[in-house]
Design an enzyme around this catalytic site. Structure first.
Site, PDB file in Angstrom:
ATOM      1  N   ARG A  22       0.829  -1.215   0.000  1.00 58.18           N
ATOM      2  CA  ARG A  22       0.000   0.000   0.000  1.00 58.18           C
ATOM      3  C   ARG A  22       0.857   1.257   0.000  1.00 58.18           C
ATOM      4  O   ARG A  22       0.577   2.196  -0.749  1.00 58.18           O
ATOM      5  CB  ARG A  22      -0.964  -0.001   1.191  1.00 58.18           C
ATOM      6  CG  ARG A  22      -2.033  -1.076   1.073  1.00 58.18           C
ATOM      7  CD  ARG A  22      -2.901  -1.135   2.300  1.00 58.18           C
ATOM      8  NE  ARG A  22      -2.061  -1.401   3.470  1.00 58.18           N
ATOM      9  CZ  ARG A  22      -2.422  -1.189   4.721  1.00 58.18           C
ATOM     10  NH1 ARG A  22      -3.620  -0.700   4.991  1.00 58.18           N
ATOM     11  NH2 ARG A  22      -1.618  -1.469   5.716  1.00 58.18           N
ATOM     12  N   ASN A  40      -5.991  -2.961   1.804  1.00 57.66           N
ATOM     13  CA  ASN A  40      -5.881  -4.411   1.954  1.00 57.66           C
ATOM     14  C   ASN A  40      -7.280  -4.996   2.053  1.00 57.66           C
ATOM     15  O   ASN A  40      -8.184  -4.380   2.619  1.00 57.66           O
ATOM     16  CB  ASN A  40      -5.114  -4.774   3.229  1.00 57.66           C
ATOM     17  CG  ASN A  40      -3.621  -4.609   3.091  1.00 57.66           C
ATOM     18  OD1 ASN A  40      -3.084  -4.492   2.000  1.00 57.66           O
ATOM     19  ND2 ASN A  40      -2.931  -4.593   4.223  1.00 57.66           N
TER      20      ASN A  40
END
Length: 95
Positions: A22, A40
């Protein structure tokens, strides 16, 4: 959506959690001037909405296949999305 701006909703699978995917996505997106978000998912995948100039979106889709060090990408599935859904700037969100 203008002719030169597009958006894509992307699902990345493989070893993509626990490897700073990320953070890496946010850095790459900001470098390319993209708007959107990344998060996620509970199934171990990562989902991202990326929006911006057509060429930058295409480059980001290519970058997803490599990912950050430690990642092992199995698949990158994308579908066209509305750029209106992307927030200004790029952020990490929670699912």
């Amino acid at each position: 959506m203008t002719k030169d701006r597009r958006a894509a909703l992307v699902r990345i699978t493989g070893r993509v959690q626990g490897v700073c995917f990320r953070d890496w996505t946010r850095e790459e997106a900001e470098r390319l001037g993209l708007d959107g978000w990344v998060r996620n998912e509970s199934d171990g995948s990562v989902t991202a909405l990326i929006a911006g100039p057509d060429g930058a979106v295409s480059r980001m889709l290519d970058h997803f296949w490599k990912g950050p060090p430690g990642a092992s990408v199995a698949d990158v599935a994308s579908e066209e999305a509305s750029s209106a859904e992307a927030p200004a700037g790029f952020r990490i969100t929670r699912g």
